[in-house]
Design a protein around this motif. Structure first.
Motif, mmCIF file in Angstrom:
data_model
loop_
_atom_site.group_PDB
_atom_site.id
_atom_site.type_symbol
_atom_site.label_atom_id
_atom_site.label_comp_id
_atom_site.label_asym_id
_atom_site.label_seq_id
_atom_site.Cartn_x
_atom_site.Cartn_y
_atom_site.Cartn_z
ATOM 1 N N ALA A 22 0.831 -1.210 0.000
ATOM 2 C CA ALA A 22 0.000 0.000 0.000
ATOM 3 C C ALA A 22 0.865 1.260 0.000
ATOM 4 O O ALA A 22 0.582 2.197 -0.737
ATOM 5 C CB ALA A 22 -0.940 0.005 1.192
ATOM 6 N N THR A 23 1.894 1.291 0.812
ATOM 7 C CA THR A 23 2.716 2.496 0.880
ATOM 8 C C THR A 23 3.494 2.692 -0.425
ATOM 9 O O THR A 23 3.649 3.823 -0.879
ATOM 10 C CB THR A 23 3.680 2.465 2.074
ATOM 11 O OG1 THR A 23 4.438 1.261 2.026
ATOM 12 C CG2 THR A 23 2.925 2.553 3.379
ATOM 13 N N GLU A 24 3.951 1.614 -1.038
ATOM 14 C CA GLU A 24 4.668 1.709 -2.307
ATOM 15 C C GLU A 24 3.721 2.208 -3.398
ATOM 16 O O GLU A 24 4.076 3.078 -4.187
ATOM 17 C CB GLU A 24 5.259 0.343 -2.703
ATOM 18 C CG GLU A 24 6.063 0.369 -3.976
ATOM 19 C CD GLU A 24 7.292 1.268 -3.893
ATOM 20 O OE1 GLU A 24 7.686 1.793 -4.958
ATOM 21 O OE2 GLU A 24 7.845 1.459 -2.794
ATOM 22 N N THR A 25 2.519 1.676 -3.408
ATOM 23 C CA THR A 25 1.511 2.117 -4.374
ATOM 24 C C THR A 25 1.169 3.578 -4.154
ATOM 25 O O THR A 25 1.039 4.350 -5.110
ATOM 26 C CB THR A 25 0.237 1.255 -4.250
ATOM 27 O OG1 THR A 25 0.581 -0.114 -4.460
ATOM 28 C CG2 THR A 25 -0.809 1.666 -5.264
ATOM 29 N N GLN A 26 1.036 3.966 -2.912
ATOM 30 C CA GLN A 26 0.720 5.352 -2.590
ATOM 31 C C GLN A 26 1.842 6.277 -3.070
ATOM 32 O O GLN A 26 1.579 7.333 -3.639
ATOM 33 C CB GLN A 26 0.503 5.523 -1.095
ATOM 34 C CG GLN A 26 0.053 6.909 -0.713
ATOM 35 C CD GLN A 26 -0.213 7.042 0.774
ATOM 36 O OE1 GLN A 26 0.055 6.141 1.547
ATOM 37 N NE2 GLN A 26 -0.743 8.178 1.164
ATOM 38 N N LYS A 28 3.905 5.746 -5.548
ATOM 39 C CA LYS A 28 3.850 5.790 -6.999
ATOM 40 C C LYS A 28 2.740 6.724 -7.470
ATOM 41 O O LYS A 28 2.928 7.513 -8.403
ATOM 42 C CB LYS A 28 3.618 4.397 -7.572
ATOM 43 C CG LYS A 28 4.827 3.495 -7.508
ATOM 44 C CD LYS A 28 4.524 2.129 -8.075
ATOM 45 C CE LYS A 28 5.712 1.206 -7.957
ATOM 46 N NZ LYS A 28 5.401 -0.157 -8.457
ATOM 47 N N MET A 29 1.585 6.645 -6.821
ATOM 48 C CA MET A 29 0.460 7.508 -7.186
ATOM 49 C C MET A 29 0.799 8.972 -6.931
ATOM 50 O O MET A 29 0.475 9.840 -7.753
ATOM 51 C CB MET A 29 -0.799 7.117 -6.407
ATOM 52 C CG MET A 29 -1.397 5.800 -6.850
ATOM 53 S SD MET A 29 -1.912 5.800 -8.576
ATOM 54 C CE MET A 29 -3.240 6.970 -8.522
ATOM 55 N N GLU A 30 1.424 9.260 -5.811
ATOM 56 C CA GLU A 30 1.814 10.639 -5.497
ATOM 57 C C GLU A 30 2.799 11.170 -6.530
ATOM 58 O O GLU A 30 2.726 12.330 -6.939
ATOM 59 C CB GLU A 30 2.400 10.719 -4.087
ATOM 60 C CG GLU A 30 1.354 10.545 -2.999
ATOM 61 C CD GLU A 30 1.954 10.397 -1.609
ATOM 62 O OE1 GLU A 30 3.188 10.319 -1.479
ATOM 63 O OE2 GLU A 30 1.157 10.335 -0.653
ATOM 64 N N ALA A 34 2.057 14.307 -8.999
ATOM 65 C CA ALA A 34 2.988 15.438 -9.040
ATOM 66 C C ALA A 34 3.461 15.698 -10.469
ATOM 67 O O ALA A 34 3.567 16.852 -10.896
ATOM 68 C CB ALA A 34 4.180 15.169 -8.126
ATOM 69 N N MET A 35 3.694 14.631 -11.221
ATOM 70 C CA MET A 35 4.135 14.771 -12.608
ATOM 71 C C MET A 35 3.032 15.429 -13.454
ATOM 72 O O MET A 35 3.301 16.335 -14.247
ATOM 73 C CB MET A 35 4.480 13.398 -13.181
ATOM 74 C CG MET A 35 5.070 13.434 -14.565
ATOM 75 S SD MET A 35 5.575 11.809 -15.159
ATOM 76 C CE MET A 35 4.002 10.979 -15.275
#
Length: 120
Positions: A22-26, A28-30, A34-35
């Protein structure tokens, strides 16, 4: 505090740390968000610069002229600038608005045989 926890004890007990990845996915989403925000900011700057250099107010539905009125979207189509056309539409330009000659931007795209602008 989550109001659902009061209504249904035991619900919503899982934390982000309990869900694998979950934290890794979060993260990546952030990073993706940002991009996209950076891309939008750059696009706003490019469109703003184009509007100013073509005599329009910095507004997606900006118009110029008194007797003969034209709009930014119409001008972008006439110049065959598909990037500006797409971004003006993204930022809220009205594609159905008509100029002093009762033409929409799509009418100009058809007249100029600009297939790319017609598709946008």
């Amino acid at each position: 505090e989550n109001p659902r926890r009061k209504l249904w004890p035991g619900m919503c007990q899982a934390k982000k740390e309990d869900v694998p990845g979950a934290t890794e996915t979060q993260r990546k989403m952030e990073k993706i968000v940002a991009m996209h925000q950076k891309d939008l900011s750059k696009a706003r700057q490019v469109v703003s610069s184009w509007l100013t250099s073509n005599g329009f107010p910095v507004d997606a539905n900006g118009k110029k002229g008194v007797l003969f009125v034209t709009f930014a979207l119409h001008e972008a189509v006439k110049q065959r600038n598909s990037y500006i056309v797409a971004k003006l539409l993204l930022f809220g330009a009205n594609a159905t608005i008509r100029d002093s000659w009762c033409r929409t931007a799509y009418d100009y795209a058809k007249r100029g045989k600009d297939n790319e602008a017609q598709e946008i």
